[in-house]
Design a protein around this motif. Structure first.
Motif, PDB file in Angstrom:
ATOM      1  N   ARG A   1     -67.697  31.636  38.272  1.00 58.11           N
ATOM      2  CA  ARG A   1     -67.364  32.271  36.992  1.00 58.11           C
ATOM      3  C   ARG A   1     -65.899  32.722  36.910  1.00 58.11           C
ATOM      4  O   ARG A   1     -65.228  32.467  35.896  1.00 58.11           O
ATOM      5  CB  ARG A   1     -68.308  33.438  36.712  1.00 58.11           C
ATOM      6  CG  ARG A   1     -69.715  32.997  36.379  1.00 58.11           C
ATOM      7  CD  ARG A   1     -70.599  34.162  35.945  1.00 58.11           C
ATOM      8  NE  ARG A   1     -71.971  33.729  35.772  1.00 58.11           N
ATOM      9  CZ  ARG A   1     -72.453  33.159  34.666  1.00 58.11           C
ATOM     10  NH1 ARG A   1     -71.639  32.969  33.633  1.00 58.11           N
ATOM     11  NH2 ARG A   1     -73.716  32.816  34.598  1.00 58.11           N
TER      12      ARG A   1
ATOM     13  N   GLN B   1     -63.339  31.346  34.068  1.00 59.79           N
ATOM     14  CA  GLN B   1     -62.705  32.316  33.171  1.00 59.79           C
ATOM     15  C   GLN B   1     -61.184  32.190  33.229  1.00 59.79           C
ATOM     16  O   GLN B   1     -60.499  32.279  32.198  1.00 59.79           O
ATOM     17  CB  GLN B   1     -63.165  33.728  33.531  1.00 59.79           C
ATOM     18  CG  GLN B   1     -64.617  33.997  33.163  1.00 59.79           C
ATOM     19  CD  GLN B   1     -65.202  35.224  33.828  1.00 59.79           C
ATOM     20  OE1 GLN B   1     -64.525  35.921  34.595  1.00 59.79           O
ATOM     21  NE2 GLN B   1     -66.473  35.508  33.547  1.00 59.79           N
TER      22      GLN B   1
ATOM     23  N   GLU C   1     -71.384  29.355  31.666  1.00 60.03           N
ATOM     24  CA  GLU C   1     -70.053  29.915  31.424  1.00 60.03           C
ATOM     25  C   GLU C   1     -69.198  29.022  30.533  1.00 60.03           C
ATOM     26  O   GLU C   1     -68.423  29.498  29.705  1.00 60.03           O
ATOM     27  CB  GLU C   1     -69.346  30.160  32.757  1.00 60.03           C
ATOM     28  CG  GLU C   1     -67.952  30.765  32.643  1.00 60.03           C
ATOM     29  CD  GLU C   1     -67.989  32.190  32.102  1.00 60.03           C
ATOM     30  OE1 GLU C   1     -67.098  32.527  31.289  1.00 60.03           O
ATOM     31  OE2 GLU C   1     -68.897  32.955  32.471  1.00 60.03           O
TER      32      GLU C   1
END
Length: 282
Positions: free
Chosen positions: A181, A185, A213
């Protein structure tokens, strides 16, 4: 596979470096000693075993770099299937020039034909599926451009040519960045919209993280067994491009292709291909 050739100017530095290595500081001492000046001959490059030819363009450059006056005729272009005894190229002109370029031309042609031949064997195992065979960056230092071209001649596809081609997040990136993640991101926050993103996963749990995600267009399924690959295809349901990689031996390709993956990458195409036996005879 028939493809437009690369521009000669891209390949010239590779061929020049190989010729400089082979000719040394004083040129072809044997030829200069025993071949009378002005001796002319014709020669042929022949296949000694079956396969797919690659490297004829590079061989042509080698002969012409030594002697632009040599007359060359390519009978089996790059990407063509060949059988034992087939004549791939005819060379006519100064005997010393032919002999001085022979080894470099054959080294390239044999090596690249071996890669094309191995690629074609992998591609043959994907029949009836959507899977494409692709190479990796596990290439001979300095020869990536011609080795990847040989993969194309064998009917395969190319992966990245360099680290700057795309974002490919591997397991060590994930470990260093703190997880799947955080990596995704960071990509969504920093990467250009023009850059394609692929992320490697080792488990189906990691794949589900990627699907949840977002931020990647492709997922590399690393060292999964065939059952896991099939489950990954089911979970993804066409939302992302899937690439199976790791331990992709020839005998596994058919069953992996049948799972529905989009790509199967194999470093063996370039790091383990056997040189195809070619010879030059006067």
């Amino acid at each position: 596979m028939s493809l437009p050739p690369l521009p000669d100017m891209i390949l010239d530095p590779l061929v020049r470096a190989a010729l400089m290595e082979d000719l040394g500081t004083y040129g072809d001492l044997t030829t200069r000693t025993v071949i009378p000046e002005g001796t002319r001959y014709s020669a042929r490059i022949r296949a000694r075993e079956a396969g797919i030819v690659s490297g004829m363009q590079v061989a042509r450059i080698a002969f012409h770099m030594v002697d632009p006056a040599l007359k060359l005729r390519v009978l089996k272009p790059d990407g063509a299937p060949i059988a034992p005894g087939d004549v791939l190229m005819e060379i006519e002109g100064d005997a010393a020039s032919i002999l001085s370029a022979e080894r470099v031309a054959l080294n390239f042609a044999g090596r690249l034909s071996g890669i094309a031949t191995m690629t074609a064997a992998y591609v043959a195992e994907t029949g009836g599926t959507q899977a494409r065979i692709t190479c990796t960056r596990k290439t001979t230092p300095g020869l990536r451009i011609v080795e990847k071209q040989a993969v194309l001649h064998g009917g395969g596809f190319n992966h990245r040519f360099s680290l700057s081609d795309a974002i490919l997040v591997k397991d060590n990136h994930i470990a260093a960045a703190g997880g799947v993640r955080p990596v995704l991101q960071a990509i969504k926050a920093r990467a250009s919209h023009m850059i394609r993103v692929e992320i490697e996963v080792d488990t189906l749990d990691q794949l589900e993280e990627v699907l949840d995600e977002g931020g990647a267009e492709a997922v590399l399924l690393d060292n999964m067994d065939t059952g896991e690959i099939g489950e990954a295809v089911r979970l993804t349901a066409g939302r992302l491009c899937l690439e199976a990689s790791g331990n992709m031996r020839l005998e596994r390709i058919a069953e992996v292709a049948a799972t529905g993956v989009d790509y199967i990458s194999a470093g063996a195409l370039t790091h383990s291909a056997k040189t195809l036996d070619l010879g030059l005879d006067f």
